[in-house]
Scaffold this motif. Structure first.
Motif, PDB file in Angstrom:
ATOM      1  N   GLN A 148      -6.473  12.558  22.301  1.00  0.00           N
ATOM      2  CA  GLN A 148      -7.901  12.898  22.479  1.00  0.00           C
ATOM      3  C   GLN A 148      -8.732  11.684  22.125  1.00  0.00           C
ATOM      4  OE1 GLN A 148      -8.389  16.314  19.594  1.00  0.00           O
ATOM      5  NE2 GLN A 148      -8.082  17.774  21.077  1.00  0.00           N
ATOM      6  N   MET A 149      -9.287  11.245  23.592  1.00  0.00           N
ATOM      7  CA  MET A 149      -9.958   9.761  23.264  1.00  0.00           C
ATOM      8  C   MET A 149     -11.575  10.234  23.703  1.00  0.00           C
ATOM      9  SD  MET A 149      -7.226   7.160  24.782  1.00  0.00           S
ATOM     10  CE  MET A 149      -6.672   8.389  25.972  1.00  0.00           C
ATOM     11  N   VAL A 150     -12.420   9.419  23.057  1.00  0.00           N
ATOM     12  CA  VAL A 150     -13.901   9.252  23.331  1.00  0.00           C
ATOM     13  C   VAL A 150     -14.053   7.840  23.972  1.00  0.00           C
ATOM     14  CG1 VAL A 150     -16.138   9.603  22.788  1.00  0.00           C
ATOM     15  CG2 VAL A 150     -14.421  11.097  21.848  1.00  0.00           C
ATOM     16  N   TYR A 151     -14.644   7.865  25.338  1.00  0.00           N
ATOM     17  CA  TYR A 151     -14.902   6.504  25.883  1.00  0.00           C
ATOM     18  C   TYR A 151     -16.226   6.343  26.230  1.00  0.00           C
ATOM     19  CZ  TYR A 151     -13.707   3.134  29.597  1.00  0.00           C
ATOM     20  OH  TYR A 151     -13.898   1.897  30.222  1.00  0.00           O
ATOM     21  N   PHE A 152     -16.665   4.981  25.664  1.00  0.00           N
ATOM     22  CA  PHE A 152     -17.889   4.878  25.919  1.00  0.00           C
ATOM     23  C   PHE A 152     -17.952   3.372  27.107  1.00  0.00           C
ATOM     24  CE2 PHE A 152     -18.256   6.736  21.870  1.00  0.00           C
ATOM     25  CZ  PHE A 152     -19.385   7.456  22.073  1.00  0.00           C
ATOM     26  N   GLU A 153     -18.520   3.539  28.247  1.00  0.00           N
ATOM     27  CA  GLU A 153     -18.172   2.369  29.147  1.00  0.00           C
ATOM     28  C   GLU A 153     -18.998   1.061  28.695  1.00  0.00           C
ATOM     29  OE1 GLU A 153     -19.470   3.681  33.051  1.00  0.00           O
ATOM     30  OE2 GLU A 153     -17.568   5.073  33.146  1.00  0.00           O
ATOM     31  N   ASN A 154     -19.917   0.908  27.826  1.00  0.00           N
ATOM     32  CA  ASN A 154     -20.566  -0.190  27.425  1.00  0.00           C
ATOM     33  C   ASN A 154     -19.872  -0.863  26.219  1.00  0.00           C
ATOM     34  OD1 ASN A 154     -21.251   2.082  25.349  1.00  0.00           O
ATOM     35  ND2 ASN A 154     -23.074   0.903  24.773  1.00  0.00           N
ATOM     36  N   THR A 174     -12.150  14.846  42.473  1.00  0.00           N
ATOM     37  CA  THR A 174     -11.512  14.176  43.269  1.00  0.00           C
ATOM     38  C   THR A 174     -12.219  13.015  43.444  1.00  0.00           C
ATOM     39  OG1 THR A 174     -12.705  15.149  45.199  1.00  0.00           O
ATOM     40  CG2 THR A 174     -10.283  15.998  44.424  1.00  0.00           C
ATOM     41  N   GLY A 175     -11.600  12.079  43.802  1.00  0.00           N
ATOM     42  CA  GLY A 175     -12.346  10.586  44.190  1.00  0.00           C
ATOM     43  C   GLY A 175     -12.186   9.663  43.009  1.00  0.00           C
ATOM     44  N   ALA A 176     -12.392   8.550  43.082  1.00  0.00           N
ATOM     45  CA  ALA A 176     -11.971   7.352  42.123  1.00  0.00           C
ATOM     46  C   ALA A 176     -12.893   7.704  40.764  1.00  0.00           C
ATOM     47  CB  ALA A 176     -12.222   5.945  42.750  1.00  0.00           C
ATOM     48  N   ALA A 177     -14.132   7.996  41.008  1.00  0.00           N
ATOM     49  CA  ALA A 177     -15.096   8.336  39.787  1.00  0.00           C
ATOM     50  C   ALA A 177     -14.651   9.402  39.118  1.00  0.00           C
ATOM     51  CB  ALA A 177     -16.639   8.557  40.440  1.00  0.00           C
ATOM     52  N   ASN A 178     -13.931  10.128  39.430  1.00  0.00           N
ATOM     53  CA  ASN A 178     -13.308  11.375  38.721  1.00  0.00           C
ATOM     54  C   ASN A 178     -11.910  10.995  38.140  1.00  0.00           C
ATOM     55  OD1 ASN A 178     -15.720  12.882  38.985  1.00  0.00           O
ATOM     56  ND2 ASN A 178     -15.146  13.542  40.896  1.00  0.00           N
ATOM     57  N   GLN A 179     -11.303   9.902  38.426  1.00  0.00           N
ATOM     58  CA  GLN A 179     -10.186   9.602  37.704  1.00  0.00           C
ATOM     59  C   GLN A 179      -9.949   8.551  36.901  1.00  0.00           C
ATOM     60  OE1 GLN A 179      -8.360   8.954  41.592  1.00  0.00           O
ATOM     61  NE2 GLN A 179      -7.862  11.166  41.993  1.00  0.00           N
ATOM     62  N   ASN A 201     -17.571   9.074  36.333  1.00  0.00           N
ATOM     63  CA  ASN A 201     -18.552  10.008  35.825  1.00  0.00           C
ATOM     64  C   ASN A 201     -18.468  10.318  34.387  1.00  0.00           C
ATOM     65  OD1 ASN A 201     -19.739  10.277  38.455  1.00  0.00           O
ATOM     66  ND2 ASN A 201     -18.057  11.608  39.435  1.00  0.00           N
ATOM     67  N   ALA A 202     -19.637  10.893  33.938  1.00  0.00           N
ATOM     68  CA  ALA A 202     -19.747  11.328  32.443  1.00  0.00           C
ATOM     69  C   ALA A 202     -19.020  12.788  32.523  1.00  0.00           C
ATOM     70  CB  ALA A 202     -21.009  11.271  32.006  1.00  0.00           C
ATOM     71  N   LYS A 203     -17.759  12.870  32.251  1.00  0.00           N
ATOM     72  CA  LYS A 203     -17.265  14.135  32.225  1.00  0.00           C
ATOM     73  C   LYS A 203     -15.976  14.168  31.265  1.00  0.00           C
ATOM     74  CE  LYS A 203     -17.469  15.303  37.239  1.00  0.00           C
ATOM     75  NZ  LYS A 203     -16.487  15.750  38.605  1.00  0.00           N
ATOM     76  N   ILE A 204     -15.407  15.149  30.939  1.00  0.00           N
ATOM     77  CA  ILE A 204     -14.226  15.421  30.299  1.00  0.00           C
ATOM     78  C   ILE A 204     -12.938  15.502  31.221  1.00  0.00           C
ATOM     79  CG2 ILE A 204     -13.013  16.993  28.711  1.00  0.00           C
ATOM     80  CD1 ILE A 204     -15.357  17.817  27.297  1.00  0.00           C
ATOM     81  N   PHE A 205     -11.915  14.440  31.155  1.00  0.00           N
ATOM     82  CA  PHE A 205     -10.893  14.040  31.888  1.00  0.00           C
ATOM     83  C   PHE A 205      -9.826  14.582  31.237  1.00  0.00           C
ATOM     84  CE2 PHE A 205     -14.122  11.210  33.049  1.00  0.00           C
ATOM     85  CZ  PHE A 205     -14.186  11.022  34.649  1.00  0.00           C
ATOM     86  N   THR A 206      -8.590  15.510  32.027  1.00  0.00           N
ATOM     87  CA  THR A 206      -7.752  16.097  31.448  1.00  0.00           C
ATOM     88  C   THR A 206      -6.355  15.629  32.073  1.00  0.00           C
ATOM     89  OG1 THR A 206      -7.877  18.126  32.447  1.00  0.00           O
ATOM     90  CG2 THR A 206      -8.936  17.869  30.431  1.00  0.00           C
ATOM     91  N   THR A 254      -6.796  14.385  26.649  1.00  0.00           N
ATOM     92  CA  THR A 254      -8.266  14.605  26.900  1.00  0.00           C
ATOM     93  C   THR A 254      -8.975  13.406  26.654  1.00  0.00           C
ATOM     94  OG1 THR A 254      -7.964  16.936  26.156  1.00  0.00           O
ATOM     95  CG2 THR A 254     -10.191  16.126  26.435  1.00  0.00           C
ATOM     96  N   ILE A 255      -9.945  12.936  27.687  1.00  0.00           N
ATOM     97  CA  ILE A 255     -10.753  11.902  27.542  1.00  0.00           C
ATOM     98  C   ILE A 255     -12.050  12.355  27.941  1.00  0.00           C
ATOM     99  CG2 ILE A 255     -11.227   9.634  28.341  1.00  0.00           C
ATOM    100  CD1 ILE A 255      -8.485   9.362  29.458  1.00  0.00           C
ATOM    101  N   ASN A 256     -13.095  12.138  26.764  1.00  0.00           N
ATOM    102  CA  ASN A 256     -14.491  12.310  26.960  1.00  0.00           C
ATOM    103  C   ASN A 256     -15.157  11.053  27.281  1.00  0.00           C
ATOM    104  OD1 ASN A 256     -16.814  13.381  26.770  1.00  0.00           O
ATOM    105  ND2 ASN A 256     -16.732  14.432  24.942  1.00  0.00           N
ATOM    106  N   ASN A 257     -15.546  10.933  28.683  1.00  0.00           N
ATOM    107  CA  ASN A 257     -16.510  10.011  28.932  1.00  0.00           C
ATOM    108  C   ASN A 257     -18.018  10.163  28.678  1.00  0.00           C
ATOM    109  OD1 ASN A 257     -17.172   7.465  30.005  1.00  0.00           O
ATOM    110  ND2 ASN A 257     -17.301   8.220  32.269  1.00  0.00           N
TER     111      ASN A 257
END
Length: 290
Positions: free
Chosen positions: A37-43, A92-97, A149-154, A179-182
């Protein structure tokens, strides 16, 4: 009594006793990993990393061997990417992977994969006990600066546990979730500079100036910008400020460029006791809301 019949009965009794001898029990093992379970910050300019564990638990019968070699590997998940990179997804799409990787030694070192060279390997040692376990630490890593995108990825990763459980060995394939929470993030990637006016009393045209700045927000993140005040006075000269893009914006994951524009209207006298006057600066605040 017929002697032949007696011999046959005795033989049958011996065969029955031989068939009742206890069978050897089978060694049974399984593996359980903690959820990733990771939390991701793009900055964050550094990669996002984490440490997790996987435990192999085994049981044996009293007649089973007291040791067993094993190997444990992990696949590239349900959504493998280019170059066998794991990917957590949400649409789908690169922004959602979102790509991530797993490692055996440290974040970025010793890939944990699905080949002999990337297995965890060792020996389960029971000694005199009927149960035994061994735990390995593994690591996750997400590169910095991904534009998602700011989403939860699984994702779901499948392991393969192979051990010596006797004739007809059967591998075990346990799984664990990822689980990755962006998180939504906005920041001033280029802060605004000073706004400097040059004005001559009663000049016939307005004095204008500006300063540039840039905002970087997570892809798809809506945001607004506002100044704490859009008018003021310096040396009895009234000025106004305006944002170049006052409406709502949507983040792209990259810096978006804007300006703050300043104006002093023509025909103002101002207050100056000398030929040239310089005022003390006023502070204005730019707020980015998301």
């Amino acid at each position: 009594m017929n002697p032949l019949n007696s011999w046959r009965l005795a033989a049958a009794a011996c065969l029955s006793l031989a068939g009742a001898a206890p069978a050897m029990a089978a060694l049974v093992c399984n593996a359980t990993a903690t959820p990733v379970q990771m939390v991701y910050f793009e900055n964050d300019p550094n990669p996002t990393t984490g440490a997790w564990s996987v435990t192999i638990n085994c049981t044996r019968g009293p007649a089973d061997p007291t040791t067993s070699a094993y190997t444990l590997r992990a696949d590239d998940g349900f959504n493998p990417g280019a170059g066998s990179t794991n990917q957590a997804v949400n649409g789908t799409g690169a922004a959602n992977q979102m790509a991530y990787d797993l490692f055996r030694t440290s974040p970025g070192t010793g890939v944990w994969g699905y080949t002999n060279a990337t297995d965890f390997a060792g020996t389960i040692n029971f000694a005199t006990a009927l149960t035994a376990s061994v735990t390995h630490v593994f690591y996750s890593r997400i590169a910095a600066g991904l534009n998602k995108n700011a989403k939860i990825f699984t994702d779901t990763v499948t392991m393969r546990l192979r051990y010596d459980n006797g004739p007809g060995n059967v591998d075990v394939f346990p799984t664990f979730p990822v689980t990755i929470n962006n998180q939504s993030v906005c920041l001033l990637s280029t802060p605004p500079g000073n706004i400097v006016f040059n004005y001559t009393s009663f000049q016939t045209v307005p004095a204008t100036t500006s300063t540039a700045y840039a905002v970087r927000c997570t892809t798809g993140e809506p945001y607004t910008m506002a100044l704490d005040a859009t008018t003021g006075s310096l040396l009895n000269l009234n000025y106004s400020l305006a944002l170049s893009n006052p409406g709502g914006q949507t983040g792209t994951g990259f810096p978006q460029n804007f300006t703050i524009n300043g104006t002093i209207a023509a025909g103002q006298s101002g207050t100056c006791a000398a030929g040239v006057c310089t005022s003390a600066p006023q502070q204005r605040t730019l707020t980015v809301s998301y």
